[in-house]
Scaffold this motif. Structure first.
Motif, short mmCIF file in Angstrom:
data_model
loop_
_atom_site.label_atom_id
_atom_site.label_comp_id
_atom_site.label_asym_id
_atom_site.label_seq_id
_atom_site.Cartn_x
_atom_site.Cartn_y
_atom_site.Cartn_z
N GLY C 26 -8.03 2.24 -11.66
CA GLY C 26 -6.83 2.68 -10.92
C GLY C 26 -6.54 3.95 -10.47
N GLN C 31 0.47 5.76 -3.44
CA GLN C 31 -0.44 5.46 -1.55
C GLN C 31 1.30 5.41 -0.43
OE1 GLN C 31 -2.97 5.73 -0.19
NE2 GLN C 31 -4.15 6.65 -1.33
N ASP C 93 -0.75 -12.33 -5.83
CA ASP C 93 -1.78 -11.70 -5.14
C ASP C 93 -1.47 -10.69 -4.73
OD1 ASP C 93 -3.05 -15.02 -4.86
OD2 ASP C 93 -3.77 -14.16 -6.74
N LYS C 94 -0.49 -10.30 -3.75
CA LYS C 94 -0.87 -9.24 -3.24
C LYS C 94 0.21 -8.05 -4.07
CE LYS C 94 0.97 -6.91 1.48
NZ LYS C 94 -0.50 -6.40 2.05
N ASN C 96 0.31 -8.67 -7.36
CA ASN C 96 -0.85 -8.09 -8.22
C ASN C 96 -1.39 -6.41 -7.66
OD1 ASN C 96 -0.01 -9.94 -9.63
ND2 ASN C 96 -2.10 -11.51 -9.50
N ALA C 97 -2.72 -6.99 -6.61
CA ALA C 97 -3.43 -5.92 -5.40
C ALA C 97 -2.34 -4.43 -5.76
CB ALA C 97 -3.37 -5.98 -4.13
N ALA C 98 -0.98 -4.52 -5.66
CA ALA C 98 -0.48 -3.28 -5.57
C ALA C 98 -0.24 -2.49 -6.84
CB ALA C 98 1.30 -3.85 -4.70
N ILE C 99 -0.13 -3.38 -7.96
CA ILE C 99 0.20 -2.98 -9.19
C ILE C 99 -1.31 -2.30 -9.52
CG2 ILE C 99 0.24 -3.59 -11.39
CD1 ILE C 99 2.11 -5.95 -10.69
N THR C 100 -1.82 -2.58 -9.13
CA THR C 100 -3.82 -2.91 -9.67
C THR C 100 -3.76 -1.72 -8.44
OG1 THR C 100 -4.55 -4.90 -9.42
CG2 THR C 100 -5.83 -3.11 -9.54
N THR C 101 -3.19 -0.83 -7.87
CA THR C 101 -4.04 0.25 -7.09
C THR C 101 -2.86 1.17 -7.00
OG1 THR C 101 -3.15 -0.73 -5.55
CG2 THR C 101 -4.99 -1.43 -5.83
N ASN C 102 -1.44 0.75 -7.60
CA ASN C 102 -0.72 1.47 -7.67
C ASN C 102 0.11 1.80 -6.46
OD1 ASN C 102 1.31 3.31 -9.51
ND2 ASN C 102 -0.57 3.54 -10.63
N SER C 103 0.54 0.92 -5.67
CA SER C 103 1.35 0.96 -4.27
C SER C 103 1.49 -0.23 -3.68
CB SER C 103 -0.20 0.55 -3.10
OG SER C 103 -0.33 -1.12 -3.24
#
Lengths: 281, 313, 435
Positions: C26, C31, C93-94, C96-103
């Motif tokens: 990432g 974003q 999960d959402k 976690n996904a935001a943390i991974t993609t900095n969003s």
């Protein structure tokens, strides 16, 4: 003779009905419960009454109207139908093309590539969820149906399924067509696809069921409530404590009916005895 | 084909022209072949291979999913841990136990059902629907429904057993029974799905084969073993493979119904991977488990495939 | 041969392209945040909540509209409502996904026990400098505690939760048992056992403790048993568990539960709503239960406090709830606005409104005073507990695995394992996952 045949038929029906009851009973329980209120559901669950509609109820459809009022069921159903429809069409095309390529055609490296695709079937989806999200994110497909559709179109299992089916078709038809000067694409579209109708119908049903029930990935990708899928819309039924069982059952019934209808519709592609006898002519 | 004949009768010094033409044809043929599989390959590469490659990369890292920018390289440490993790090892045992039980059960049931519904009886479509019905609900919902059915006190199943004189069973609360319960409901849920594939395969067997056999005086049983089973061989191999792959990935039922219990009797590999990676946030360690899992299954599948291929000849 | 070389070249190009796009781990693009201040000087905040169409979800829509109107031209909040099943999968999960993609959004909801991990990872930021210290005193102490990590405050909540014992008034009267109504008179473990035994007859259990739920419920509901003996399951360093989670005190607590199960005073696998259906004389469950009880108007019920280990012993009760926290994505110019939002979501009106929406007790004393039900029987027991004995669950980034193993130890005990063995197992498993 005809009495024996009649007895035979009778026995067959009995067996079918008993088995059908065995496979369908939770669904019946679900649908019947959707017409009851919670205390009724929970007290009936330990007796045969679980499968019987309640005798006295002031409003049988209360749970349904409650569901429809509280949740954006219709819109989310339309959303789901839309993007699943696109997935099914693209998926049938891409996977059957690949299946045919691996079954009948040749090119350098075909064996290795096919083995790799086989190996991909092993990877459980949950283990690649976060990296997959990163990729979809970088492609800019977050909060767009593209993020729901494109990543799932190609599927090793369906490729394998198509390949097996095409392998089972007699080669003579294709060779005859080649002698007549047809190119590979024409052969595929005009000859192979019609012969493999049952498998197309099967895969279409499978894709529908799998995608219809998908929850986590749509939640991760979609944020816009107007793009919600049906499972997302129903999720609030399951997360509020205390759980309102009647409403849950009504919601689940809503979710199940379309799939059953699709299934019944696809069945007409399962016509007995037509397939495979192409060489007879 | 005609090119090859010309080739053999052509004078040596003109053969190279023919070779060039044949090569050009080969390239064209290859291009056509590749065009059939290219879309699938590109998609699979982007959306399955690359994420898996990333996962593989993570398995060498200490990676807490809350701190993606603080990954640190730990070499083979995660893998060393995997092989001494008693719960992970138990999960391998549990997963295989489940697979060995569910595959023949589900396959047999699917075939039996397909044979039953491959008839022109009136209303047969509705029966197919009934058998397919369990597939229609998500595994999450099925798990919840069956947890209620299996309730040790007055669950539906125990009520039925009681009414025919059998004592109530602990089912999911018993370390021995729990896995069998999950096997049973998984086969129940999946049989209709595979029945549809078997059905497509049965429809593929030419009816004239059966007609000829009837004329020759073969019994139904003989017809089954000599026409039906061989005709279904391809499909059977496929289904065997795919039920196996699905079985080793068992996750939802243990997660929803038993949380891996009682006494870790229903912890499966993917459940443990999921717990480790998402709940405990140890994505590095979880990825190592994924790699080990994939390797084990790959070996088994390759062996299976080799056996099937050699039989095919 | 020419062709396969071309294929290899094409594939390598594609690979390079892909890897450059993904950039393992990432990048640092930001974003989802629109520009910090738009031309007219107003600030836009992204706010994620974990409720969609439930009454609480509807309430958020309403409150955000109110907030936007009140701060028109200065602050605008974009509300995103995220679905989940069960406790949080989907929403988690959402995130976690935001943390991974900095969003990540600017503000979002976090469940109490998850705060330590998020704070430790820097996913959320402290809000100390923007809060009114005086106002903080109005909150239940446990709410402040759950939102604090290593001395800094990261967020607040509008609701709280607790566990009490609901009892069937008719069954109690018939058995001649009087229920305590104040923490000072709370039953001891022995008294609870003896009375439950008296009430167990035929197919009616003395008490229902939701033993088949497992998961976080076990820790949430039963950790206070350990805490009331002055025990802990993890040291202050956040990772040492040996000698703590498997200490004598923990063993005592688990042995008590085992005693109840073995003597058939509690059902290890109850059917839902046993209490409401008259199959249990008491129910030890959360403060959400009155919503369920409302569906059974013929049942006369009361509430008694969480039991204490022995007479005069330390009274402890469960607590904790989802709160509102500011993320690392919230840039400096927006932070004051973000905390304004958090304050708005946790003021007295908010607390009262949330109670009306989901039946959960409020996080503030002034809100307790405004809601009549919490000032009289039976809910006043909840008030007393939350204001006096509520004790947070351990504040450590390793909470998920520690709680999970503790919960499993309880389930294993119920299924027949020896408590000390079960807890030693827990220690072993925790050491695998925690460095």
């Amino acid at each position: 003779m005809s009495i024996k045949k009649q007895n035979n038929k009778f026995i067959q029906y009995i067996v079918l009905i008993l088995l059908a009851a065995f496979f369908i009973f939770p669904l019946i329980w679900m649908v019947v419960s959707s017409f009851k209120n919670d205390p009724q559901i929970l007290s009936d669950v330990s007796s045969i009454k679980a499968f019987m509609l309640p005798a006295f109820n002031d409003n049988y459809f209360y749970n349904y109207s409650d569901c429809l009022k509280q949740l954006p069921i219709l819109k989310s159903m339309l959303n789901s139908f839309f993007y699943i429809g696109v997935i099914i069409i693209c998926s049938l095309i891409v996977n059957s093309l690949a299946g045919y390529g691996f079954a009948r055609l040749d090119f350098p490296g075909i064996k290795i590539i096919f083995t790799i695709i086989l190996a991909l079937m092993i990877i459980p989806a949950q283990t690649i969820m976060l990296p997959l999200f990163s990729i979809v994110f970088k492609l800019g497909w977050i909060n767009s149906y593209l993020g729901l559709i494109i990543p799932v179109i190609a599927n090793p299992f369906y490729i394998f399924l198509f390949r097996q089916t095409f392998l089972g078709l007699p080669k003579e038809i294709e060779e005859a067509a080649k002698l007549d000067g047809a190119n590979q694409y024409t052969i595929f579209v005009k000859l192979i696809m019609p012969l493999a109708k049952p498998i197309y119908a099967t895969v279409a049903i499978m894709i529908f069921v799998a995608t219809w029930n998908d929850f986590i990935w749509p939640v991760m990708v979609i944020s816009d409530p107007s793009k919600q899928t049906i499972q997302m819309a129903l999720s609030s039924l399951f997360s509020i404590q205390p759980i309102n069982y009647g409403r849950v059952m009504a919601g689940l019934t809503f979710v199940t009916i379309p799939v059953l209808i699709i299934f019944l519709t696809m069945q007409k592609y399962y016509v007995q005895g037509i397939v495979g006898s192409g060489s007879k002519n | 084909m005609s090119l090859q004949i010309i080739f053999t009768i052509a004078p040596l010094k003109e053969r190279w022209i023919i070779i060039k033409i044949m090569k050009k044809n080969r390239i064209k043929a290859n291009a056509v072949s590749i065009s059939f599989v290219l879309p699938a390959i590109i998609l699979l590469f982007t959306f399955m291979i690359i994420p898996f490659a990333l996962s593989f990369y993570y398995s060498f890292m200490d990676y807490n999913i809350l701190k993606p920018n603080a990954m640190s390289f730990v070499g083979l440490d995660n893998f060393k841990k995997v092989f001494t993790d008693t719960i992970f090892i138990k999960s391998i045992y549990n997963t295989f136990r489940f697979t060995i039980l569910v595959v023949p059960l589900q396959l047999g049931a699917a075939l039996g059902l397909a044979l039953l519904v491959n008839k022109k009886l009136k209303g047969i479509k509705l029966f197919r629907l009934a058998f397919f019905a369990p597939t229609v609900l998500s595994l999450v919902v099925i798990s919840i429904l069956w947890t209620i059915i299996y309730n040790p006190n007055n669950g539906l199943l125990n009520s039925i057993l009681n009414s025919i004189g059998i004592a109530s069973q602990p089912f999911l609360s018993d370390p021995t029974q729990a896995m069998y319960c999950i096997v049973f409901l998984s086969a129940w849920q999946g049989a209709g799905f595979q029945m549809m594939i078997f059905l497509a395969g049965l429809q593929d067997i030419p009816t004239y084969l059966y007609e000829a056999a009837e004329v020759d005086g073969a019994s139904k049983v003989q017809q089954f073993f000599n026409i039906t089973l061989p005709g279904l061989k391809n499909i059977s191999v496929l289904l065997f493979l795919t039920i196996t792959i699905g079985a080793v990935q068992l996750l939802v039922q243990p997660m929803m119904m038993t949380q891996g219990g009682p006494l870790n009797s229903t912890v499966t590999i993917v459940y443990e991977i999921y717990q480790t990676g998402y709940k405990y946030r140890n994505m590095g360690y979880g990825s190592a488990m994924t790699v080990v899992f994939t390797a084990i299954i790959l070996v088994i599948v390759l062996i299976q495939n080799k056996l099937m291929v050699s039989k095919e000849d | 041969m020419k062709f396969s070389k071309k294929t290899i070249a094409a594939v390598s190009m594609a690979t390079l392209l892909m890897f450059s796009m993904v950039g393992c781990g990432g990048g640092s693009q930001d974003q989802s945040n629109k520009s910090a201040k738009s031309a007219d000087g107003s600030v836009t905040l992204n706010f994620w909540v974990h409720e969609t169409d439930s009454p609480e979800g509807q309430l958020y829509k309403q409150r955000i509209e109110e907030f936007n109107k009140a701060h028109e031209g200065k602050i605008k909040v974009d509300l995103t409502q995220i679905a989940r099943t069960g406790d949080a999968s989907g929403y988690d999960d959402k995130v976690n996904a935001a943390i991974t993609t900095n969003s990540l959004p600017d503000v979002f909801t976090v469940d109490g026990p998850n705060v330590a991990a998020q704070a430790d990872a820097g996913v959320i930021q402290p809000i100390d400098q923007f809060v009114d210290k005086e106002d903080l005193k109005d909150f239940n102490k446990d709410i402040i505690n759950q939102g604090t990590y290593k001395g800094k405050l990261y967020g607040l909540a509008a609701m709280d939760s607790s566990v009490v014992i609901y009892y069937n008034k008719d069954m109690f009267a018939k058995a001649g048992i009087t229920a305590p109504t104040k923490i000072a008179d709370a039953w001891t473990w022995d008294e609870l056992y003896e009375n439950a035994k008296k009430l167990t007859k035929d197919d009616v259990y003395g008490i229902d403790m939701n033993l088949k739920w497992g998961g976080e419920w076990n820790t949430f509901a039963f950790l206070p048993l350990v805490q009331s003996l002055d025990g802990q399951i993890v040291a202050d360093d956040g990772k040492t568990v040996d000698g703590l989670i498997n200490s004598d005190k923990s063993v005592q607590a688990l042995t008590y539960i085992k005693k109840l199960v073995d003597n058939k005073v509690v059902n290890p696998t109850p059917i839902d709503n046993s209490f409401e259906n008259g199959k249990a004389a008491m129910a030890m469950t959360g403060t959400w239960e009155p919503g369920n009880l409302a569906k059974y108007p013929d049942l006369k019920w009361g509430i008694m406090p969480y039991p204490v280990a022995k007479k005069g012993g330390k009274a402890v009760s469960p607590c904790g709830a989802w709160g509102y926290y500011m993320t690392k994505a919230c840039t400096t110019e927006k932070q004051e606005a973000a905390v304004e939002l958090i304050k708005f979501l946790t003021n007295t009106d908010a607390c009262v409104a949330i109670y009306k929406a989901n039946g959960m007790p409020p996080a503030r004393a002034t809100a307790f005073n405004k809601i009549d039900e919490f000032k009289k029987e039976p809910l006043n027991v909840i008030t007393e507990q939350l204001q006096n004995t509520a004790t947070v669950r351990p504040l450590t980034p390793n909470y998920p695995v520690i709680s999970d193993q503790f919960s499993k130890a309880i389930t294993n005990t119920i299924n027949g394992m020896d408590p000390k063995q079960a807890l030693d197992e827990a220690v072993k498993q925790i050491s695998v996952q925690v460095k």
